[in-house]
Design a protein around this motif. Structure first.
Motif, PDB file in Angstrom:
ATOM      1  N   LEU A   1      51.656  35.748  46.186  1.00 53.68           N
ATOM      2  CA  LEU A   1      51.423  35.442  44.772  1.00 53.68           C
ATOM      3  C   LEU A   1      50.371  36.376  44.180  1.00 53.68           C
ATOM      4  CD1 LEU A   1      51.330  31.555  45.030  1.00 53.68           C
ATOM      5  CD2 LEU A   1      53.206  32.975  44.173  1.00 53.68           C
ATOM      6  N   LEU A   2      50.537  36.691  42.896  1.00 56.12           N
ATOM      7  CA  LEU A   2      49.569  37.517  42.186  1.00 56.12           C
ATOM      8  C   LEU A   2      48.227  36.788  42.139  1.00 56.12           C
ATOM      9  CD1 LEU A   2      49.036  40.059  40.451  1.00 56.12           C
ATOM     10  CD2 LEU A   2      49.755  38.706  38.471  1.00 56.12           C
ATOM     11  N   SER A   3      47.171  37.458  42.598  1.00 59.65           N
ATOM     12  CA  SER A   3      45.855  36.818  42.613  1.00 59.65           C
ATOM     13  C   SER A   3      44.858  37.498  41.678  1.00 59.65           C
ATOM     14  CB  SER A   3      45.284  36.782  44.028  1.00 59.65           C
ATOM     15  OG  SER A   3      45.149  38.097  44.535  1.00 59.65           O
ATOM     16  N   ARG A   4      45.112  38.782  41.323  1.00 55.41           N
ATOM     17  CA  ARG A   4      44.168  39.494  40.447  1.00 55.41           C
ATOM     18  C   ARG A   4      44.864  40.658  39.756  1.00 55.41           C
ATOM     19  NH1 ARG A   4      38.133  41.727  41.687  1.00 55.41           N
ATOM     20  NH2 ARG A   4      37.722  39.562  41.167  1.00 55.41           N
ATOM     21  N   GLU A   5      44.424  40.901  38.524  1.00 57.31           N
ATOM     22  CA  GLU A   5      44.810  42.093  37.767  1.00 57.31           C
ATOM     23  C   GLU A   5      43.540  42.800  37.352  1.00 57.31           C
ATOM     24  OE1 GLU A   5      47.665  41.957  34.459  1.00 57.31           O
ATOM     25  OE2 GLU A   5      48.029  39.879  35.055  1.00 57.31           O
ATOM     26  N   GLU A   6      43.544  44.116  37.429  1.00 61.12           N
ATOM     27  CA  GLU A   6      42.448  44.915  36.890  1.00 61.12           C
ATOM     28  C   GLU A   6      43.062  45.865  35.877  1.00 61.12           C
ATOM     29  OE1 GLU A   6      40.348  46.754  40.143  1.00 61.12           O
ATOM     30  OE2 GLU A   6      39.501  44.842  40.787  1.00 61.12           O
ATOM     31  N   ILE A   7      42.616  45.750  34.617  1.00 61.01           N
ATOM     32  CA  ILE A   7      43.198  46.496  33.514  1.00 61.01           C
ATOM     33  C   ILE A   7      42.106  47.340  32.858  1.00 61.01           C
ATOM     34  CG2 ILE A   7      44.460  46.292  31.334  1.00 61.01           C
ATOM     35  CD1 ILE A   7      45.029  43.308  32.327  1.00 61.01           C
ATOM     36  N   PRO A   8      42.264  48.671  32.845  1.00 56.51           N
ATOM     37  CA  PRO A   8      41.275  49.503  32.158  1.00 56.51           C
ATOM     38  C   PRO A   8      41.194  49.131  30.679  1.00 56.51           C
ATOM     39  CG  PRO A   8      42.779  50.851  33.462  1.00 56.51           C
ATOM     40  CD  PRO A   8      43.339  49.459  33.443  1.00 56.51           C
ATOM     41  N   SER A   9      39.967  49.037  30.179  1.00 59.00           N
ATOM     42  CA  SER A   9      39.741  48.682  28.774  1.00 59.00           C
ATOM     43  C   SER A   9      38.572  49.530  28.272  1.00 59.00           C
ATOM     44  CB  SER A   9      39.442  47.190  28.657  1.00 59.00           C
ATOM     45  OG  SER A   9      39.218  46.829  27.322  1.00 59.00           O
ATOM     46  N   GLY A  10      38.888  50.739  27.833  1.00 62.07           N
ATOM     47  CA  GLY A  10      37.824  51.665  27.441  1.00 62.07           C
ATOM     48  C   GLY A  10      37.032  52.084  28.670  1.00 62.07           C
ATOM     49  N   GLU A  11      35.713  51.942  28.592  1.00 57.48           N
ATOM     50  CA  GLU A  11      34.847  52.290  29.727  1.00 57.48           C
ATOM     51  C   GLU A  11      34.787  51.176  30.765  1.00 57.48           C
ATOM     52  OE1 GLU A  11      33.217  55.255  30.236  1.00 57.48           O
ATOM     53  OE2 GLU A  11      34.415  55.938  28.524  1.00 57.48           O
ATOM     54  N   ALA A  12      35.194  49.976  30.379  1.00 63.11           N
ATOM     55  CA  ALA A  12      35.121  48.808  31.273  1.00 63.11           C
ATOM     56  C   ALA A  12      36.482  48.540  31.914  1.00 63.11           C
ATOM     57  CB  ALA A  12      34.674  47.585  30.480  1.00 63.11           C
ATOM     58  N   VAL A  13      36.494  47.564  32.781  1.00 61.70           N
ATOM     59  CA  VAL A  13      37.731  47.092  33.408  1.00 61.70           C
ATOM     60  C   VAL A  13      37.825  45.597  33.162  1.00 61.70           C
ATOM     61  CG1 VAL A  13      38.976  46.765  35.574  1.00 61.70           C
ATOM     62  CG2 VAL A  13      37.689  48.865  35.190  1.00 61.70           C
ATOM     63  N   ARG A  14      38.936  45.155  32.584  1.00 61.31           N
ATOM     64  CA  ARG A  14      39.176  43.724  32.387  1.00 61.31           C
ATOM     65  C   ARG A  14      39.798  43.193  33.675  1.00 61.31           C
ATOM     66  NH1 ARG A  14      41.970  42.389  27.192  1.00 61.31           N
ATOM     67  NH2 ARG A  14      39.822  42.336  26.510  1.00 61.31           N
ATOM     68  N   THR A  15      39.194  42.144  34.226  1.00 61.23           N
ATOM     69  CA  THR A  15      39.667  41.536  35.469  1.00 61.23           C
ATOM     70  C   THR A  15      40.178  40.140  35.171  1.00 61.23           C
ATOM     71  OG1 THR A  15      38.014  42.770  36.728  1.00 61.23           O
ATOM     72  CG2 THR A  15      39.003  40.877  37.813  1.00 61.23           C
ATOM     73  N   ILE A  16      41.359  39.834  35.699  1.00 63.32           N
ATOM     74  CA  ILE A  16      41.915  38.485  35.564  1.00 63.32           C
ATOM     75  C   ILE A  16      42.205  37.964  36.970  1.00 63.32           C
ATOM     76  CG2 ILE A  16      43.700  37.037  34.542  1.00 63.32           C
ATOM     77  CD1 ILE A  16      44.249  39.383  32.583  1.00 63.32           C
ATOM     78  N   ASP A  17      41.542  36.872  37.335  1.00 60.50           N
ATOM     79  CA  ASP A  17      41.770  36.222  38.624  1.00 60.50           C
ATOM     80  C   ASP A  17      42.643  34.997  38.403  1.00 60.50           C
ATOM     81  OD1 ASP A  17      40.229  37.878  40.407  1.00 60.50           O
ATOM     82  OD2 ASP A  17      38.459  37.093  39.406  1.00 60.50           O
ATOM     83  N   TYR A  18      43.701  34.876  39.198  1.00 62.70           N
ATOM     84  CA  TYR A  18      44.649  33.769  39.084  1.00 62.70           C
ATOM     85  C   TYR A  18      44.499  32.825  40.268  1.00 62.70           C
ATOM     86  CZ  TYR A  18      46.868  36.904  35.730  1.00 62.70           C
ATOM     87  OH  TYR A  18      47.118  37.726  34.660  1.00 62.70           O
ATOM     88  N   THR A  19      44.358  31.522  39.977  1.00 67.39           N
ATOM     89  CA  THR A  19      44.235  30.527  41.043  1.00 67.39           C
ATOM     90  C   THR A  19      45.027  29.282  40.660  1.00 67.39           C
ATOM     91  OG1 THR A  19      42.217  29.590  40.088  1.00 67.39           O
ATOM     92  CG2 THR A  19      41.930  31.339  41.711  1.00 67.39           C
ATOM     93  N   ASP A  20      44.975  28.297  41.513  1.00 71.17           N
ATOM     94  CA  ASP A  20      45.647  27.010  41.314  1.00 71.17           C
ATOM     95  C   ASP A  20      47.134  27.201  41.002  1.00 71.17           C
ATOM     96  OD1 ASP A  20      46.088  24.298  41.131  1.00 71.17           O
ATOM     97  OD2 ASP A  20      45.271  24.106  39.106  1.00 71.17           O
ATOM     98  N   HIS A  21      47.807  27.947  41.860  1.00 65.39           N
ATOM     99  CA  HIS A  21      49.242  28.166  41.691  1.00 65.39           C
ATOM    100  C   HIS A  21      50.009  26.891  42.025  1.00 65.39           C
ATOM    101  CE1 HIS A  21      47.779  32.299  42.112  1.00 65.39           C
ATOM    102  NE2 HIS A  21      48.867  32.657  41.459  1.00 65.39           N
ATOM    103  N   ARG A  22      50.981  26.556  41.163  1.00 64.08           N
ATOM    104  CA  ARG A  22      51.796  25.358  41.370  1.00 64.08           C
ATOM    105  C   ARG A  22      53.258  25.675  41.086  1.00 64.08           C
ATOM    106  NH1 ARG A  22      48.503  21.140  37.522  1.00 64.08           N
ATOM    107  NH2 ARG A  22      46.422  21.823  38.104  1.00 64.08           N
TER     108      ARG A  22
END
Length: 73
Positions: free
Chosen positions: A13-34
């Protein structure tokens, strides 16, 4: 764009995305999969970008609900 996806080695299962956003990186952590219908979806996400962090928690997900045409009027 150089999107990075991370998957759980055991569940696949997908647990994390890292998306470049200008100089920063947007991180999305996914949990509680059902299991929802015939798919497994995350019910909790934590989004972090720079100094900002926020949490998205879903109580339920309804896939492909029937909507009355009047909903769009």
């Amino acid at each position: 764009m150089n999107l990075k996806l991370y998957f759980d080695a055991i569940t696949g299962l997908l647990s994390r995305e890292e998306i470049p956003s200008g100089e920063a990186v947007r991180t999305i952590d996914y949990t509680d999969h059902r299991r929802t219908g015939s798919v497994v979806l995350p019910y909790r996400s934590i989004v972090a970008s720079g100094d900002e962090t926020y949490e998205i928690v879903l109580d339920s997900i309804i896939l492909n609900p029937r909507l009355a045409r009047s909903e769009f009027d």
